[in-house]
Motif scaffolding. Structure first.
Motif, PDB file in Angstrom:
ATOM      1  N   TYR A   9      -3.797  -7.704  11.188  1.00 29.09           N
ATOM      2  CA  TYR A   9      -5.165  -6.914  10.724  1.00 29.09           C
ATOM      3  C   TYR A   9      -5.642  -6.925  12.476  1.00 29.09           C
ATOM      4  N   ALA A  13     -11.747  -4.494  10.512  1.00 33.98           N
ATOM      5  CA  ALA A  13     -11.912  -4.514   9.245  1.00 33.98           C
ATOM      6  C   ALA A  13     -12.766  -5.172   8.811  1.00 33.98           C
ATOM      7  N   LEU A  14     -13.055  -6.945   9.199  1.00 36.03           N
ATOM      8  CA  LEU A  14     -14.177  -7.636   8.494  1.00 36.03           C
ATOM      9  C   LEU A  14     -15.704  -6.356   8.243  1.00 36.03           C
ATOM     10  N   TYR A  16     -15.658  -3.372   8.609  1.00 36.85           N
ATOM     11  CA  TYR A  16     -15.587  -2.372   6.958  1.00 36.85           C
ATOM     12  C   TYR A  16     -15.844  -2.552   5.891  1.00 36.85           C
ATOM     13  N   ILE A  17     -15.329  -4.095   5.521  1.00 44.90           N
ATOM     14  CA  ILE A  17     -15.345  -4.773   4.445  1.00 44.90           C
ATOM     15  C   ILE A  17     -16.960  -5.506   3.878  1.00 44.90           C
ATOM     16  N   TYR A  32     -14.769   4.442   1.936  1.00 43.92           N
ATOM     17  CA  TYR A  32     -13.259   4.305   3.209  1.00 43.92           C
ATOM     18  C   TYR A  32     -11.530   4.648   2.250  1.00 43.92           C
ATOM     19  N   GLU A 179       1.715  -7.283   2.297  1.00 43.98           N
ATOM     20  CA  GLU A 179       1.351  -7.666   3.448  1.00 43.98           C
ATOM     21  C   GLU A 179       1.926  -7.760   4.202  1.00 43.98           C
ATOM     22  N   MET A 185      -2.821  -3.470   3.071  1.00 48.63           N
ATOM     23  CA  MET A 185      -4.102  -3.667   2.592  1.00 48.63           C
ATOM     24  C   MET A 185      -3.602  -5.268   1.312  1.00 48.63           C
ATOM     25  N   MET A 237     -12.710  -2.388  -0.425  1.00 49.13           N
ATOM     26  CA  MET A 237     -12.901  -3.405   0.346  1.00 49.13           C
ATOM     27  C   MET A 237     -11.051  -3.460   0.870  1.00 49.13           C
ATOM     28  N   ASN A 238     -10.429  -2.994   0.288  1.00 51.66           N
ATOM     29  CA  ASN A 238      -8.710  -3.234   0.520  1.00 51.66           C
ATOM     30  C   ASN A 238      -8.619  -1.993   0.760  1.00 51.66           C
ATOM     31  N   TYR A 241      -9.956  -2.820   4.776  1.00 50.50           N
ATOM     32  CA  TYR A 241      -9.560  -3.468   5.592  1.00 50.50           C
ATOM     33  C   TYR A 241      -7.607  -2.380   6.221  1.00 50.50           C
ATOM     34  N   GLN A 245      -6.253  -1.023  10.644  1.00 53.38           N
ATOM     35  CA  GLN A 245      -5.155   0.018  11.078  1.00 53.38           C
ATOM     36  C   GLN A 245      -4.628   1.051  11.407  1.00 53.38           C
TER      37      GLN A 245
END
Length: 375
Positions: A9, A13-14, A16-17, A32, A179, A185, A237-238, A241, A245
């Motif tokens: 994480y 990421a938050l 961007y989402i 993205y 994961e 993602m 959205m994935n 995330y 990274q």
């Protein structure tokens, strides 16, 4: 408890989402997704990368692009995840398993040619633990018999074989962003395409069999159904995330490699004493610290070690049950030659915790616990 895995994480990421949500662009092939595709293309030097909903789906796309049909045969190792075989079984093909090398747990490149028949259409090497198979030999056999090569590089991003990124040497390569992988993602993957002539067909397959990608590029004024396909586009959205990274990919990679080295150096005395075996990385291969495993003497010792680690708050796990011994494996596949190492070596292997932000103190504690078991 030291977990076996903690998904990576990055704080951005938050942000961007949230941007995806505010812009009301949460479906597939958004900004993205394109950024991730471009990052991977630049990093690996592949002709085209297409983000997918999983590595499983990337492999299914590769099987379609290879025009795999009923009764075809596809050579691969039995020591792999079920998706490697399933992608081709879904096309009516027969997975033909050959034995692995005990040093790397990769397919034994010297056994492939003997498994080739008039029905063979493809070879699927699996780069176990992010350590490259002997691709020069595999590509030589493929060229001799005019076979496709689909690299299962689910664990291979940021790793190379003789300077070439894993997933870019064969006709197609497949990454995983599950994961449990180095970059995640949640659920996701990517198809890498070596030759640009396959890009349009891949886009059609990924877009439900339509030429919608050409429509969005303004190449046609409307799109329609032109071939077989499915919906392989992940949510943007994935991708958002994941992209956070990829922006710090080197930092994540270096952290994993540092922990891998720390494990190796801590446990080297046990290996030198003949108590365990450690991973081997052949010359010419650069791995990515995807996993660190050790091999016990046999399955009973491995089970005892696994339980001892759990009692001491360390979650370690074994890996694949060889596919040829599974119920579906007996039904859909066959094993060519002798199973000298696949089953025996799989029963010895135990994976130790490995993830971004695993601390050096935690690695030391895990190693000390392993040492106490063998003491």
């Amino acid at each position: 408890m030291i977990n076996f895995n903690v998904p990576p994480y990055v704080d951005k990421a938050l942000d961007y989402i949230q941007e995806c949500v505010k812009n009301q662009k949460i479906c597939g092939d958004g900004g993205y997704t394109r950024k991730c595709n471009e990052w991977i293309e630049k990093k690996t030097k592949t002709a085209k990368c297409l983000l997918t909903t999983s590595c499983t789906h990337a492999t299914e796309m590769a099987a379609l692009l290879c025009d795999i049909r009923q009764g075809d045969e596809v050579i691969m190792p039995s020591y792999t995840f079920v998706s490697t075989a399933n992608a081709f079984v879904l096309r009516g093909a027969v997975p033909v398993f050959v034995d692995i090398r005990p040093d790397t747990m990769n397919i034994d490149e010297n056994l492939i040619e003997a498994a080739v028949t008039e029905r063979t259409r493809a070879i699927v090497p699996v780069h176990y633990a992010g350590v490259g198979c002997e691709m020069d030999k595999i590509m030589e056999v493929a060229a001799k018999y005019h076979l496709w090569v689909v690299e299962d590089a689910a664990q291979g991003i940021m790793a190379t074989y003789k300077g070439r990124a894993l997933g870019t040497i064969g006709d197609f390569g497949c990454f995983s962003f599950h994961e449990t992988k180095n970059y995640s993602m949640g659920e996701g993957g990517a198809l890498l395409i070596r030759d640009g002539k396959h890009i349009e067909a891949a886009e059609v397959i990924r877009e439900k069999g339509t030429n919608r990608s050409k429509y969005y590029r303004g190449q046609i004024d409307k799109y329609t159904w032109v071939d077989q396909g499915s919906s392989y586009l992940p949510s943007d959205m994935n991708a958002a995330y994941l992209y956070a990274q990829l922006e710090v990919a080197e930092e994540i990679n270096n952290a994993r490699l540092a922990n891998w080295k720390r494990y190796y150096e801590n446990l080297a005395p046990l290996a030198q004493a003949g108590k365990i075996e450690l991973p081997m990385v052949p010359e010419g291969c650069v791995h990515n610290g995807h996993m660190f495993y050790i091999k016990a003497a046999e399955i009973e010792e491995r089970t005892a070690l696994e339980n001892y680690l759990k009692q001491n708050e360390v979650h370690a796990v074994f890996h694949y049950i060889p596919l040829h011994s599974a119920t579906a494996g007996v039904k859909f596949s066959r094993f060519h030659g002798e199973d000298r190492y696949t089953t025996k070596e799989s029963e010895r292997l135990l994976r130790l915790p490995m993830y971004y932000r695993l601390t050096s103190d935690e690695v030391d504690y895990i190693c000390d616990t392993v040492k106490r078991f063998y003491a």
